[in-house]
Design a protein around this motif. Structure first.
Motif, PDB file in Angstrom:
ATOM      1  N   LYS A 255       0.573  -0.869   0.045  1.00 53.63           N
ATOM      2  CA  LYS A 255      -0.626   0.218  -0.018  1.00 53.63           C
ATOM      3  C   LYS A 255       0.721   1.368  -0.232  1.00 53.63           C
ATOM      4  N   GLU A 256       2.593   0.980   1.038  1.00 55.31           N
ATOM      5  CA  GLU A 256       3.090   2.183   0.784  1.00 55.31           C
ATOM      6  C   GLU A 256       3.821   2.768  -0.880  1.00 55.31           C
TER       7      GLU A 256
ATOM      8  N   ASP B 152       2.379   2.144  -3.603  1.00 55.23           N
ATOM      9  CA  ASP B 152       0.912   2.199  -4.173  1.00 55.23           C
ATOM     10  C   ASP B 152       1.261   3.785  -3.923  1.00 55.23           C
ATOM     11  N   LYS B 153       0.869   4.667  -3.162  1.00 60.74           N
ATOM     12  CA  LYS B 153       1.261   5.883  -2.903  1.00 60.74           C
ATOM     13  C   LYS B 153       2.301   6.381  -3.475  1.00 60.74           C
ATOM     14  N   GLU B 154       3.437   6.210  -3.698  1.00 61.61           N
ATOM     15  CA  GLU B 154       5.080   6.297  -4.441  1.00 61.61           C
ATOM     16  C   GLU B 154       4.596   6.734  -5.324  1.00 61.61           C
TER      17      GLU B 154
ATOM     18  N   GLN C  51       1.010   6.850  -7.371  1.00 67.93           N
ATOM     19  CA  GLN C  51       0.260   7.609  -7.416  1.00 67.93           C
ATOM     20  C   GLN C  51       0.949   9.147  -7.712  1.00 67.93           C
ATOM     21  N   ASP C  52       2.053   9.257  -7.001  1.00 74.43           N
ATOM     22  CA  ASP C  52       2.685  10.717  -6.820  1.00 74.43           C
ATOM     23  C   ASP C  52       3.574  10.934  -8.431  1.00 74.43           C
TER      24      ASP C  52
END
Length: 181
Positions: free
Chosen positions: A103-104, A106-108, A110-111
């Motif tokens: 999940k970490e 995924d967030k990175e 997305q940036d």
């Protein structure tokens, strides 16, 4: 010495120096870069590289994005390997903690990924996660890392380290086989 002879001597000396500088000796032995880790000793890096290469290809990333993906995957694979070593034998804890690391990631991602690239990545996440797990299983990442870090033999079967069995005394050289003559 005349000026013509001096000039000719100077030109010949310069040409000889240039020719010897161009013929630098080449080494027939390939030199290994000792600053880079060996894939055999660092299978986590190989796992991250394989995953990153697949993502770069599938998502059609540019150079900047590829570098970011490689750095993020290297970090996340190292974290997952540490989780697997720490919780060896507890599959539920490994899955929960590794899902958090995913999940970490995924967030990175997305940036810096475009909307289309992120959508493609997000829909293929399970494939990428499976690729990483399969590679880890086939490479025996945890066992190899543990064996390199803790080379002591297992005490489960009371194994001991001792000298090798001595070789038999010198054999006669005349008995080399039927075809040796």
């Amino acid at each position: 010495m005349t000026t013509k002879t001096a000039f000719a001597s100077l030109v010949l000396a310069l040409l000889a120096g240039a020719a010897s500088a161009q013929q630098a000796p080449t080494s027939p032995v390939a030199v290994q870069d000792k600053t880079q880790s060996s894939p055999r000793l660092n299978p986590g890096a190989s796992r991250a590289d394989k995953l990153s290469n697949q993502m770069v290809h599938d998502l059609r990333l540019n150079g900047y994005q590829a570098a970011k993906v490689r750095a993020i995957n290297a970090d996340k694979v190292a974290k997952m390997a540490a989780i697997q070593r720490k919780n060896a034998g507890n599959a539920q804890a490994i899955d929960e903690q590794c899902n958090g690391v995913c999940k970490e990631r995924d967030k990175e991602f997305q940036d810096f990924l475009s909307t289309d690239q992120y959508s493609t990545y997000y829909s293929a996440r399970s494939t990428y996660n499976k690729l990483g797990r399969d590679y880890a299983a086939s490479a025996s990442t945890i066992l190899l890392t543990d064996a390199v870090q803790n080379p002591a033999p297992s005490r489960a079967n009371d194994a001991t380290v001792g000298p090798a069995v001595p070789k038999p005394a010198n054999r006669p050289a005349g008995n080399l086989g039927r075809n040796a003559r």
